[in-house]
Design a protein around this motif. Structure first.
Motif, PDB file in Angstrom:
ATOM      1  N   GLY A  28       0.815  -1.220   0.000  1.00 45.31           N
ATOM      2  CA  GLY A  28       0.000   0.000   0.000  1.00 45.31           C
ATOM      3  C   GLY A  28       0.842   1.261   0.000  1.00 45.31           C
ATOM      4  N   ALA A  29       2.013   1.187  -0.596  1.00 42.66           N
ATOM      5  CA  ALA A  29       2.930   2.333  -0.574  1.00 42.66           C
ATOM      6  C   ALA A  29       2.590   3.353  -1.665  1.00 42.66           C
ATOM      7  N   PHE A  30       2.846   4.601  -1.344  1.00 46.28           N
ATOM      8  CA  PHE A  30       2.661   5.689  -2.313  1.00 46.28           C
ATOM      9  C   PHE A  30       4.038   6.195  -2.743  1.00 46.28           C
ATOM     10  N   ASP A  31       4.317   6.040  -4.005  1.00 45.69           N
ATOM     11  CA  ASP A  31       5.575   6.586  -4.518  1.00 45.69           C
ATOM     12  C   ASP A  31       5.546   8.111  -4.413  1.00 45.69           C
ATOM     13  N   PRO A  32       6.708   8.731  -4.229  1.00 48.39           N
ATOM     14  CA  PRO A  32       6.748  10.208  -4.111  1.00 48.39           C
ATOM     15  C   PRO A  32       6.559  10.856  -5.484  1.00 48.39           C
ATOM     16  N   ILE A  33       5.322  11.198  -5.777  1.00 52.37           N
ATOM     17  CA  ILE A  33       4.993  11.609  -7.147  1.00 52.37           C
ATOM     18  C   ILE A  33       5.725  12.885  -7.544  1.00 52.37           C
ATOM     19  N   ASN A  34       5.795  13.834  -6.615  1.00 60.37           N
ATOM     20  CA  ASN A  34       6.438  15.108  -6.988  1.00 60.37           C
ATOM     21  C   ASN A  34       7.915  14.916  -7.375  1.00 60.37           C
ATOM     22  N   ASP A  35       8.605  14.111  -6.598  1.00 65.98           N
ATOM     23  CA  ASP A  35      10.024  13.872  -6.915  1.00 65.98           C
ATOM     24  C   ASP A  35      10.153  13.178  -8.274  1.00 65.98           C
ATOM     25  N   ILE A  36       9.256  12.252  -8.506  1.00 71.15           N
ATOM     26  CA  ILE A  36       9.298  11.524  -9.781  1.00 71.15           C
ATOM     27  C   ILE A  36       8.928  12.453 -10.931  1.00 71.15           C
ATOM     28  N   ALA A  37       7.936  13.313 -10.681  1.00 72.20           N
ATOM     29  CA  ALA A  37       7.517  14.268 -11.719  1.00 72.20           C
ATOM     30  C   ALA A  37       8.666  15.204 -12.101  1.00 72.20           C
ATOM     31  N   ASP A  38       9.438  15.618 -11.086  1.00 74.76           N
ATOM     32  CA  ASP A  38      10.598  16.477 -11.382  1.00 74.76           C
ATOM     33  C   ASP A  38      11.529  15.784 -12.381  1.00 74.76           C
ATOM     34  N   ILE A  39      11.757  14.518 -12.126  1.00 73.61           N
ATOM     35  CA  ILE A  39      12.681  13.773 -13.006  1.00 73.61           C
ATOM     36  C   ILE A  39      12.066  13.595 -14.393  1.00 73.61           C
ATOM     37  N   CYS A  40      10.779  13.303 -14.431  1.00 69.87           N
ATOM     38  CA  CYS A  40      10.110  13.145 -15.732  1.00 69.87           C
ATOM     39  C   CYS A  40      10.180  14.438 -16.534  1.00 69.87           C
ATOM     40  N   GLU A  41       9.993  15.556 -15.855  1.00 70.04           N
ATOM     41  CA  GLU A  41      10.081  16.841 -16.571  1.00 70.04           C
ATOM     42  C   GLU A  41      11.495  17.072 -17.082  1.00 70.04           C
ATOM     43  N   LYS A  42      12.433  16.766 -16.228  1.00 71.75           N
ATOM     44  CA  LYS A  42      13.835  16.980 -16.592  1.00 71.75           C
ATOM     45  C   LYS A  42      14.203  16.175 -17.839  1.00 71.75           C
TER      46      LYS A  42
ATOM     47  N   ASN B 116      11.949  14.708 -19.923  1.00 73.56           N
ATOM     48  CA  ASN B 116      10.861  14.684 -20.907  1.00 73.56           C
ATOM     49  C   ASN B 116      10.229  13.303 -21.064  1.00 73.56           C
ATOM     50  N   LEU B 117       9.846  12.740 -19.958  1.00 71.63           N
ATOM     51  CA  LEU B 117       9.201  11.421 -19.981  1.00 71.63           C
ATOM     52  C   LEU B 117       7.720  11.540 -19.604  1.00 71.63           C
ATOM     53  N   TRP B 118       6.979  10.585 -20.096  1.00 72.87           N
ATOM     54  CA  TRP B 118       5.554  10.480 -19.736  1.00 72.87           C
ATOM     55  C   TRP B 118       5.455   9.996 -18.291  1.00 72.87           C
ATOM     56  N   LEU B 119       4.669  10.698 -17.497  1.00 75.20           N
ATOM     57  CA  LEU B 119       4.447  10.244 -16.121  1.00 75.20           C
ATOM     58  C   LEU B 119       3.031   9.695 -15.971  1.00 75.20           C
ATOM     59  N   HIS B 120       2.984   8.432 -15.629  1.00 75.37           N
ATOM     60  CA  HIS B 120       1.700   7.797 -15.334  1.00 75.37           C
ATOM     61  C   HIS B 120       1.633   7.505 -13.835  1.00 75.37           C
ATOM     62  N   VAL B 121       0.473   7.740 -13.255  1.00 76.03           N
ATOM     63  CA  VAL B 121       0.267   7.337 -11.859  1.00 76.03           C
ATOM     64  C   VAL B 121      -0.728   6.186 -11.824  1.00 76.03           C
ATOM     65  N   ASP B 122      -0.271   5.045 -11.356  1.00 75.96           N
ATOM     66  CA  ASP B 122      -1.173   3.917 -11.175  1.00 75.96           C
ATOM     67  C   ASP B 122      -1.814   4.046  -9.800  1.00 75.96           C
ATOM     68  N   GLY B 123      -2.982   4.662  -9.812  1.00 78.69           N
ATOM     69  CA  GLY B 123      -3.742   4.819  -8.569  1.00 78.69           C
ATOM     70  C   GLY B 123      -4.904   3.844  -8.521  1.00 78.69           C
ATOM     71  N   ALA B 124      -4.736   2.707  -9.167  1.00 81.47           N
ATOM     72  CA  ALA B 124      -5.824   1.716  -9.170  1.00 81.47           C
ATOM     73  C   ALA B 124      -6.317   1.480  -7.737  1.00 81.47           C
ATOM     74  N   TRP B 125      -5.374   1.301  -6.848  1.00 78.87           N
ATOM     75  CA  TRP B 125      -5.720   1.001  -5.458  1.00 78.87           C
ATOM     76  C   TRP B 125      -5.787   2.277  -4.620  1.00 78.87           C
ATOM     77  N   GLY B 126      -4.841   3.181  -4.796  1.00 80.05           N
ATOM     78  CA  GLY B 126      -4.794   4.341  -3.911  1.00 80.05           C
ATOM     79  C   GLY B 126      -5.546   5.560  -4.408  1.00 80.05           C
ATOM     80  N   GLY B 127      -6.032   5.517  -5.651  1.00 79.69           N
ATOM     81  CA  GLY B 127      -6.692   6.695  -6.223  1.00 79.69           C
ATOM     82  C   GLY B 127      -7.854   7.190  -5.379  1.00 79.69           C
ATOM     83  N   GLY B 128      -8.530   6.247  -4.749  1.00 75.40           N
ATOM     84  CA  GLY B 128      -9.682   6.623  -3.936  1.00 75.40           C
ATOM     85  C   GLY B 128      -9.345   7.631  -2.839  1.00 75.40           C
ATOM     86  N   LEU B 129      -8.090   7.615  -2.387  1.00 74.36           N
ATOM     87  CA  LEU B 129      -7.707   8.530  -1.305  1.00 74.36           C
ATOM     88  C   LEU B 129      -7.789   9.998  -1.735  1.00 74.36           C
ATOM     89  N   LEU B 130      -7.870  10.219  -3.044  1.00 68.55           N
ATOM     90  CA  LEU B 130      -8.067  11.594  -3.529  1.00 68.55           C
ATOM     91  C   LEU B 130      -9.380  12.181  -3.020  1.00 68.55           C
TER      92      LEU B 130
END
Lengths: 637, 637
Positions: free
Chosen positions: A394-408, A410-424
């Motif tokens: 049930g771990a949440f990857d650090p999305i912001n840190d990963i997003a920084d790297i994806c921007e740097k 130029n990669l597509w960032l997908h968030v698999d929130g199949a299980w954790g998306g509900g917490l939104l």
């Protein structure tokens, strides 16, 4: 028009004959056509079924008692077919009754005349104890007797009501803790055939009675995933509104590809997806999306769309038009990312697994190192999956840190929130997904943490039009441009499916019924329950936590250490023995049918229990029960 | 114990007060606890609802009339909660009633005492016209009041029964030809909100009453795909057994990935797929298969499995490990083959379209020529799709001729029988698929020609083990090898999905209920009806057939030529005008709501109607109606 308080037929020595009933009971309704055609002789206690055709009214009566020199019949249930399941007061009850005690001779003869004119109407009688089963004798009815068969309406409704009785009983018992979670049988046992339940198909039809037995037995030998003590899967619970939504969906029996044949559902999907995108935090809720047949397919969409974004020519020319592309996802992520790599032609060795910390969260530095490494090898990093709520920890990857790297890079960032998306949906917990608004695509399965019945999984994409671009084939027979309505609402060409099941309605209906705050309450409650479990066992004798600290999601991962292993020094022997504990306890749980919880190994960790809560029926007492049960079953291992 | 024939309360000037009822009507049952707690004043015609808690019995009565000096109440419906939907005679009707005329003072006082002890029980009264809506006041109930809420059982059952009432009414009307097929509204109309029906989602919950309204309106503004005059899609009809199966499936709410949580469904799938393979003609029914979310995905599986068979290293290394692979399918085939080419990384230009004859059937010589051509270019032919029942013409490709070529060049042969596969069930028509037993894989959608509710599509593969090899990722959290049962029954790792919807039960249940012969009769009947249509219009003034000769499937493709175009010489002007005829008629049909039939262009042919029959409710009169309707609407174009 009809008096339901009772009516009389002349007293005589039993058995009464058909003509007794026909002459007296049957033609109750003066209007036109109340008719009784008993095929058995009525006697006290017997149930009679009258069909008042002209009034569209069904009245069921019991031959009740002798009153004076008449046999009194008692109505038990009545129903107006046109609109109501039961009888409605105004049409059948407002007028004064007649034939209530004894009819005048005039009235009688008039009514008999009325009866004789209407031979098509009928009455059946039956002395079964159970009313609904007695009401219709399904042993002589077959599928061919149901609608659209001529005069099949009554049987159809009765059959469906009988099925509903089975289902509502199942629902009721599912929430009853004295009911077992399952009645386990091995495959060979079920295949050999249980008493009265044979899975084999044959050339000849079976009676509706057998079909009803089959329905009961199918549920009997299944698993009650809605039971408050079923903790085995990320999807659990039985939401009544969602269930009603699914029943309606199957009755509507349509397909999502065009507005033409699913106007309401297509719009519901559009509005709901927009709402979900707003909650993700994309400006104005803009973007695109679809409900797909499960999280694995949603994740596959994300990889496809990423590929189309950077290498659109792959659609036409295939993967040979692109360089060697690599995808990144954590070693704790769901296997569907690797599967997507294999299916879509990337190859699973081009799905690079990222290291995680001890809590199962991606280490961003490892991502960056592996991107650089891939580039140095001449490969082209394309896509990063960040998991919001891993399957086991049930771990949440650090999305912001990963997003920084994806921007740097130029990669597509997908968030698999199949299980954790509900917490939104929870103001308290949504911070765990901070940064999700920076994702290019998101998987979010309402059928998991939000308790929506299976299946309900959304793929959401930030860039509008890209799903269409990626997948459209412009089939003329479905997506005619010259329709009379705005064909932008025909969404089928965005999908990799052609026909697509209606997964939206139950979710939309639940959202209406619970409101956003209802989902929030549900999620907060499930997380509180898992916190309760965590606090209960973290220092309890005989338990070891798989990772330290309070879980981020409802996943609580732990070993139960039976007394025989408690003093044993760590080492291979203990590991091997401990590895066998969870499967043994699980097997006993299933044999007993008392509860179900998942277990698995992870990396170099031997089998441990993974407890999850997503069912709104769970209470603290169920958590207590699980722990008691593990200890009861595991104590002597 | 309880007398349902009616009971009396003292006559007095209206309005009666609560205490009138409490003192006289309420405590009817001497046993323990019949209680009435009216929250409104009862009056004639008003419905009262009594809850006999100890007996688990619900009895509903109407304040009916004045008899002597008492107000007579009439029971309308009664129900035993424990087992029966309606009242059962033995528990509630066998004993002699009391309080039937006037109660003695003693009786009264005893009963009032009994009442006062049981404050938890209740009676509601309501003057709504519709009984079932009156029975439970849903306007003050919310989702949170349903199970698992404490004491939520009664509301839950009442709510579900109310939904079932909506659904059974919908079912009934669907088969009633006086009902419209649809009540068409443009997207903007539905989005703006119809009276009382608003698609927007909000933060706060809505009452169950509104939820029920939403259910009704969702159906109201939808399309009746089961209506005997809905001819718009290959999937149509509303099979009652299948519907019951879907209701049960959603109630069971489980997932196909493991035997552990879907034991019965997993076995049903296995047995049914074997039966289908036997019917295809594979020895002993051996092989493999899965139910997938639709024919497009089933076709995609076939391409994946073919790729894995010849180039298994693609799973690991990606498409770069294989040479340039090409796939073949006819220009009349379903677009999903091309889509699979795009999705899986072949590229759609590597999906080579084969020429067809004037009837839409592949020309085998063209296949061979294109294979040779591809090889000469250095490409590697991999896969041929033969369609059994094309989407528009209903054409059957000559499978044996194609199989000869596949054997000669060592290619995978897939038969897309999504639409035509059902004909295998008919001794009269299965010859159209001769050679299918030579295929390596087959798509067969029971949700099309066999009338099974959506979705139900099978991918069948001749070689055992290859689906597993192609797709397995061995996720430890789901597919533990150390379970207590034979884990070969865990089928989830064969799929590209993780969770997989239970599509088997409705189909299995229909097969049980109809028998193989029932499907055969259904198919033969649909083909007879299309033959009737073909014979009716082939020489009729104002009609031109799109292709000559009797159709192979139920597809009848034709142009309707309005009188204004009948004398016009062929040429661009006529073509352009004719192209607009079908869309115009279709739009009018939809506005009128009388019938629906598909149209499309095909190749260089302008828009024509494609009539198909797969609905078991259709009769010749419906075919006649369609033709009359086309002429009525198209006459003045």
């Amino acid at each position: 028009m009809i008096d339901p308080t009772g009516f009389l037929i002349p007293k005589k020595k039993k058995p009464y004959t058909s003509s007794d009933v026909m002459a007296t009971v049957a033609p109750l309704n003066l209007n036109q056509s109340i008719i009784a055609l008993p095929h058995k002789t009525p006697a006290t206690g017997i149930t009679l079924r009258y069909k008042y055709q002209s009034a569209n009214l069904l009245l069921v009566a019991s031959v009740k008692q002798l009153v004076g020199d008449s046999l009194q019949l008692s109505p038990l249930a009545s129903r107006i077919k046109a609109e109501d399941m039961f009888c409605n007061s105004p049409p059948c009850c407002n007028d004064a009754g007649f034939l209530q005690k004894n009819n005048s001779l005039d009235e009688k003869s008039r009514m008999v005349g009325s009866f004789k004119e209407s031979a098509k109407n009928q009455l059946t009688c039956d002395n079964s104890e159970r009313f609904t089963r007695a009401e219709t004798d399904f042993s002589n009815l077959f599928a061919r007797d149901l609608l659209p068969a001529k005069n099949g309406e009554e049987q159809t409704i009765q059959f469906l009501l009988e099925v509903v009785e089975i289902l509502t009983n199942y629902v009721r018992k599912t929430f009853d803790r004295s009911t077992k979670v399952l009645d386990f049988h091995h495959p060979h046992q079920l295949l050999e055939g249980m008493e009265g339940f044979n899975l084999e198909l044959s050339d000849q039809p079976e009676s509706l009675e057998q079909i009803l037995v089959d329905c009961r037995d199918t549920l009997k030998y299944g698993v009650r995933t809605g039971h408050p003590r079923f903790f085995n899967q990320l999807s659990s619970g039985l939401d009544i509104i969602g269930l009603a939504g699914e029943w309606l969906t199957s009755t509507a029996n349509t397909n999502m590809f065009t507005y033409e044949i699913a106007p309401v559902f297509v719009l519901m999907e559009q509005l709901t997806l927009k709402k979900m995108r707003e909650i993700i935090g994309w400006p104005n809720g803009d973007g695109d999306g679809l409900f797909s047949p499960g999280g694995a397919i949603s994740n596959m969409y994300s990889v496809m769309v990423a590929r189309y974004k950077y290498f659109p020519e792959v659609k036409t020319k295939g993967m040979s038009a692109a360089p060697r592309l690599v995808l990144f996802t954590s070693e704790h992520s769901h296997y569907s990312i690797k599967k997507a790599g294999a299916v879509l032609g990337f190859g699973k060795e081009n799905v690079i697994l990222l290291k995680t910390d001890e809590r199962g969260r991606v280490i961003p530095a490892d991502l960056e190192a592996k991107i650089i490494d891939a580039k140095q090898k001449g490969h082209v990093p394309l896509f990063v999956n960040a998991t919001a709520g891993t399957t086991v920890y049930g771990a949440f990857d650090p999305i912001n840190d990963i997003a920084d790297i994806c921007e740097k890079y130029n990669l597509w960032l997908h968030v698999d929130g199949a299980w954790g998306g509900g917490l939104l949906m929870s103001r308290k917990h949504r911070h765990k997904l901070n940064g999700i608004e920076r994702a290019n695509s998101v998987t979010w399965n309402p059928h998991k943490m939000m308790g929506v019945p299976l299946q309900c999984s959304a793929i959401l994409v930030r860039e509008k039009g890209i799903l269409q671009g990626c997948n459209s084939m412009c089939a003329g027979y479905l997506f005619q441009p010259d329709k009379q309505y705005d064909v932008n609402y025909d969404t089928g060409d965005k999908a990799i499916q052609c026909g697509r099941h209606v997964d939206i309605f139950k979710f939309w209906l639940m959202w209406k019924a619970k409101g956003t705050i209802g989902f929030e309450q549900h999620i907060d409650r499930c997380l509180e329950l898992s916190e309760y479990l965590y606090n209960k066992i973290k220092n309890r004798e005989g338990y070891e936590m798989v990772f330290e600290g309070q879980p981020q999601h409802t996943n609580v991962c732990f070993w139960y250490i039976p007394p025989s292993l408690r003093g044993m020094p760590s080492g291979d022997e203990r590991r091997e023995k401990l590895h066998r504990v969870a499967p043994k306890i699980k097997a006993m749980m299933m044999e007993c049918g008392t509860t179900m919880v998942g277990y698995q190994p992870q990396g170099d960790k031997v089998n441990f229990f993974r407890m999850v809560v997503s069912n709104h029926a769970v209470t603290k007492s169920d958590i207590d029960f699980l722990i008691d049960e593990i200890e009861r079953l595991g104590n002597d291992l």
